[in-house]
Scaffold this active site. Structure first.
Site, PDB file in Angstrom:
ATOM      1  N   ALA A  10     -15.847   4.735 -19.471  1.00 49.10           N
ATOM      2  CA  ALA A  10     -16.730   5.557 -18.620  1.00 49.10           C
ATOM      3  C   ALA A  10     -16.478   7.048 -18.825  1.00 49.10           C
ATOM      4  O   ALA A  10     -17.420   7.854 -18.765  1.00 49.10           O
ATOM      5  CB  ALA A  10     -16.511   5.179 -17.162  1.00 49.10           C
ATOM      6  N   ASP A  34      -9.050   5.204  -3.826  1.00 47.14           N
ATOM      7  CA  ASP A  34      -8.509   6.491  -4.250  1.00 47.14           C
ATOM      8  C   ASP A  34      -9.526   7.586  -3.921  1.00 47.14           C
ATOM      9  O   ASP A  34     -10.659   7.289  -3.539  1.00 47.14           O
ATOM     10  CB  ASP A  34      -8.189   6.477  -5.763  1.00 47.14           C
ATOM     11  CG  ASP A  34      -9.444   6.335  -6.628  1.00 47.14           C
ATOM     12  OD1 ASP A  34      -9.505   5.428  -7.466  1.00 47.14           O
ATOM     13  OD2 ASP A  34     -10.390   7.134  -6.442  1.00 47.14           O
ATOM     14  N   CYS A  37       0.177   4.456  17.240  1.00 41.87           N
ATOM     15  CA  CYS A  37      -1.199   4.988  17.218  1.00 41.87           C
ATOM     16  C   CYS A  37      -1.255   6.300  17.999  1.00 41.87           C
ATOM     17  O   CYS A  37      -0.844   6.343  19.177  1.00 41.87           O
ATOM     18  CB  CYS A  37      -2.164   3.984  17.862  1.00 41.87           C
ATOM     19  SG  CYS A  37      -3.838   4.673  18.042  1.00 41.87           S
ATOM     20  N   TYR A  53       0.830  -1.217   0.000  1.00 37.68           N
ATOM     21  CA  TYR A  53       0.000   0.000   0.000  1.00 37.68           C
ATOM     22  C   TYR A  53       0.863   1.265   0.000  1.00 37.68           C
ATOM     23  O   TYR A  53       0.512   2.268  -0.614  1.00 37.68           O
ATOM     24  CB  TYR A  53      -0.993  -0.038   1.170  1.00 37.68           C
ATOM     25  CG  TYR A  53      -2.056  -1.090   0.935  1.00 37.68           C
ATOM     26  CD1 TYR A  53      -2.005  -2.327   1.570  1.00 37.68           C
ATOM     27  CD2 TYR A  53      -3.060  -0.885  -0.017  1.00 37.68           C
ATOM     28  CE1 TYR A  53      -2.942  -3.315   1.295  1.00 37.68           C
ATOM     29  CE2 TYR A  53      -3.997  -1.869  -0.291  1.00 37.68           C
ATOM     30  CZ  TYR A  53      -3.929  -3.087   0.361  1.00 37.68           C
ATOM     31  OH  TYR A  53      -4.854  -4.063   0.077  1.00 37.68           O
ATOM     32  N   HIS A  80     -14.813   0.223   0.935  1.00 36.80           N
ATOM     33  CA  HIS A  80     -13.576  -0.560   1.079  1.00 36.80           C
ATOM     34  C   HIS A  80     -12.463   0.269   1.688  1.00 36.80           C
ATOM     35  O   HIS A  80     -11.305  -0.160   1.687  1.00 36.80           O
ATOM     36  CB  HIS A  80     -13.119  -1.099  -0.295  1.00 36.80           C
ATOM     37  CG  HIS A  80     -14.009  -2.194  -0.813  1.00 36.80           C
ATOM     38  ND1 HIS A  80     -13.895  -2.726  -2.075  1.00 36.80           N
ATOM     39  CD2 HIS A  80     -15.045  -2.847  -0.250  1.00 36.80           C
ATOM     40  CE1 HIS A  80     -14.801  -3.658  -2.256  1.00 36.80           C
ATOM     41  NE2 HIS A  80     -15.527  -3.746  -1.171  1.00 36.80           N
ATOM     42  N   GLY A 139     -17.740   0.795 -13.917  1.00 37.75           N
ATOM     43  CA  GLY A 139     -16.366   0.290 -13.846  1.00 37.75           C
ATOM     44  C   GLY A 139     -16.114  -0.720 -12.752  1.00 37.75           C
ATOM     45  O   GLY A 139     -15.072  -0.694 -12.101  1.00 37.75           O
ATOM     46  N   THR A 140     -17.085  -1.630 -12.565  1.00 35.35           N
ATOM     47  CA  THR A 140     -16.834  -2.692 -11.599  1.00 35.35           C
ATOM     48  C   THR A 140     -17.123  -4.052 -12.246  1.00 35.35           C
ATOM     49  O   THR A 140     -18.086  -4.205 -12.982  1.00 35.35           O
ATOM     50  CB  THR A 140     -17.665  -2.515 -10.307  1.00 35.35           C
ATOM     51  OG1 THR A 140     -17.346  -3.578  -9.398  1.00 35.35           O
ATOM     52  CG2 THR A 140     -19.151  -2.448 -10.565  1.00 35.35           C
ATOM     53  N   SER A 141     -16.257  -5.012 -11.920  1.00 32.13           N
ATOM     54  CA  SER A 141     -16.376  -6.335 -12.558  1.00 32.13           C
ATOM     55  C   SER A 141     -17.504  -7.153 -11.941  1.00 32.13           C
ATOM     56  O   SER A 141     -17.905  -8.173 -12.484  1.00 32.13           O
ATOM     57  CB  SER A 141     -15.051  -7.103 -12.386  1.00 32.13           C
ATOM     58  OG  SER A 141     -14.780  -7.274 -10.990  1.00 32.13           O
ATOM     59  N   LEU A 188     -16.538  -1.772 -19.973  1.00 32.28           N
ATOM     60  CA  LEU A 188     -15.979  -2.029 -21.319  1.00 32.28           C
ATOM     61  C   LEU A 188     -16.684  -3.225 -21.967  1.00 32.28           C
ATOM     62  O   LEU A 188     -16.630  -3.407 -23.182  1.00 32.28           O
ATOM     63  CB  LEU A 188     -14.474  -2.307 -21.195  1.00 32.28           C
ATOM     64  CG  LEU A 188     -13.618  -1.180 -20.594  1.00 32.28           C
ATOM     65  CD1 LEU A 188     -12.174  -1.625 -20.483  1.00 32.28           C
ATOM     66  CD2 LEU A 188     -13.753   0.100 -21.409  1.00 32.28           C
TER      67      LEU A 188
HETATM   68  N1  APR Z   1     -14.461   2.425 -18.306  1.00 34.60           N
HETATM   69  C1  APR Z   1     -15.393   1.556 -17.799  1.00 34.60           C
HETATM   70  N2  APR Z   1     -15.072   0.370 -17.248  1.00 34.60           N
HETATM   71  C2  APR Z   1     -13.760   0.045 -17.210  1.00 34.60           C
HETATM   72  C3  APR Z   1     -12.742   0.878 -17.718  1.00 34.60           C
HETATM   73  C4  APR Z   1     -13.139   2.118 -18.281  1.00 34.60           C
HETATM   74  N3  APR Z   1     -12.247   2.989 -18.790  1.00 34.60           N
HETATM   75  N4  APR Z   1     -11.540   0.241 -17.549  1.00 34.60           N
HETATM   76  C5  APR Z   1     -11.809  -0.924 -16.947  1.00 34.60           C
HETATM   77  N5  APR Z   1     -13.139  -1.052 -16.752  1.00 34.60           N
HETATM   78  C6  APR Z   1     -13.871  -2.156 -16.103  1.00 34.60           C
HETATM   79  C7  APR Z   1     -13.319  -3.530 -16.402  1.00 34.60           C
HETATM   80  O1  APR Z   1     -13.922  -4.077 -17.564  1.00 34.60           O
HETATM   81  C8  APR Z   1     -13.727  -4.305 -15.137  1.00 34.60           C
HETATM   82  O2  APR Z   1     -15.008  -4.900 -15.310  1.00 34.60           O
HETATM   83  O3  APR Z   1     -13.704  -1.969 -14.717  1.00 34.60           O
HETATM   84  C9  APR Z   1     -13.809  -3.230 -14.061  1.00 34.60           C
HETATM   85  C10 APR Z   1     -12.706  -3.328 -13.020  1.00 34.60           C
HETATM   86  O4  APR Z   1     -12.912  -4.532 -12.329  1.00 34.60           O
HETATM   87  P1  APR Z   1     -11.939  -4.907 -11.120  1.00 34.60           P
HETATM   88  O5  APR Z   1     -10.525  -4.702 -11.561  1.00 34.60           O
HETATM   89  O6  APR Z   1     -12.373  -6.253 -10.634  1.00 34.60           O
HETATM   90  O7  APR Z   1     -12.220  -3.807 -10.020  1.00 34.60           O
HETATM   91  P2  APR Z   1     -13.451  -3.726  -9.016  1.00 34.60           P
HETATM   92  O8  APR Z   1     -14.710  -4.243  -9.649  1.00 34.60           O
HETATM   93  O9  APR Z   1     -13.478  -2.346  -8.498  1.00 34.60           O
HETATM   94  O10 APR Z   1     -12.996  -4.737  -7.849  1.00 34.60           O
HETATM   95  C11 APR Z   1     -13.796  -4.794  -6.693  1.00 34.60           C
HETATM   96  O11 APR Z   1     -12.118  -6.148  -5.613  1.00 34.60           O
HETATM   97  O12 APR Z   1      -9.953  -6.667  -5.092  1.00 34.60           O
HETATM   98  C12 APR Z   1     -11.088  -6.026  -4.646  1.00 34.60           C
HETATM   99  O13 APR Z   1     -11.082  -4.333  -3.053  1.00 34.60           O
HETATM  100  C13 APR Z   1     -10.847  -4.567  -4.406  1.00 34.60           C
HETATM  101  O14 APR Z   1     -12.461  -2.782  -4.567  1.00 34.60           O
HETATM  102  C14 APR Z   1     -11.891  -3.877  -5.264  1.00 34.60           C
HETATM  103  C15 APR Z   1     -12.915  -4.980  -5.494  1.00 34.60           C
END
Ligand code: APR
Length: 229
Positions: A214, A88, A130, A49, A103, A170-172, A197
């Protein structure tokens, strides 16, 4: 409600976790992002980190983050909350309000002895004492590791109950319980839309999928929403 993931910060130069160049391709979650790893090898966790922190703090918001600020300022049909999985601070830097970090945040540390959360823009190590209880070697990044409870979930649950429009950006959809929020919102009658994407693992939970970056697609959608409102 907007649920954001690492993808919303990708165009700000911050790597995601599971894309081809993602963080989890170069590090094992078991080594740096679990509570067991922290007790087994705190130095390795702190190094991970501490290495990430400068780039995350230096990054600038992109048009996706800025579109959310515009939406919050101009939307007349309700309040727009941002629930983010990201550690972030780009939502804040863009001027987003009502931001819930489920998170945690890269600029904070928490004491595993007394629970005190402190601002930590610099390095946190096993030497960090601390400021509240004075115990050394018990400060950990205020980031939720696998195996820990999410933050601010009481507030998020209340938001989901009354959510009418759920927007995932933007989350998987790979990580529980954030990957159940769309289904919960839908159960409570919300329309659901995802920006990515490509379609994601929990695409069945979404009424609509907007494919693209996005930074390009969200501003267009915000125009659409503001015209409607
Ligand atoms: N615009 C839109 N989507 C995007 C872009 C973009 N420019 N670039 C990447 N992505 C999408 C990818 O296709 C993917 O589905 O963003 C997603 C990112 O997925 P992850 O990398 O799995 O991130 P996230 O979903 O935030 O992960 C959730 O997992 O490891 C833990 O704590 C960590 O908060 C995180 C959590």
């Amino acid at each position: 409600m907007i649920l954001s993931g690492a993808g919303i910060s990708a165009e700000s130069g911050i790597p995601t976790f599971r894309d081809s160049d993602g963080l989890w391709n170069n590090h094992r979650i078991e080594d740096v992002a679990t509570i067991e790893a922290y007790y087994r090898n705190p130095e390795m966790v702190h190094d991970f980190y501490n290495e990430l922190k400068p780039d995350l703090l230096k990054a600038e918001p992109n048009p996706a983050h800025l579109a959310i600020t515009r939406l919050q300022n101009e939307y007349k049909n309700g309040t727009v909350s941002v629930v983010t999985q990201n550690v972030d601070l780009l939502h804040e830097k863009a001027g987003n309000r009502n931001v819930y970090h489920i998170h945690g945040r890269i600029d904070e540390a928490v004491c595993m002895n007394c629970g005190q959360v402190m601002t930590a823009k610099g390095e946190v190590t096993t030497e960090t004492v601390c400021p509240q209880c004075g115990v050394p070697a018990m400060m950990k990044p205020n980031i939720v590791f696998f195996g820990e409870n999410l933050l601010r979930m009481n507030e998020v649950d209340a938001l989901l109950d009354k959510c009418r429009l759920f927007i995932a950006v933007g989350t998987s959809g790979a990580v529980y319980p954030a990957n159940t929020f769309a289904r919960t919102a839908k159960y409570h009658g919300a329309d659901t839309i995802e920006f990515n994407l490509h379609t994601t693992v929990n695409n069945r939970d979404f009424d609509r999928h907007v494919i693209g970056k996005a930074g390009e697609t969200l501003p267009i959608y915000v125009d659409e929403l503001l015209k409607e409102s």
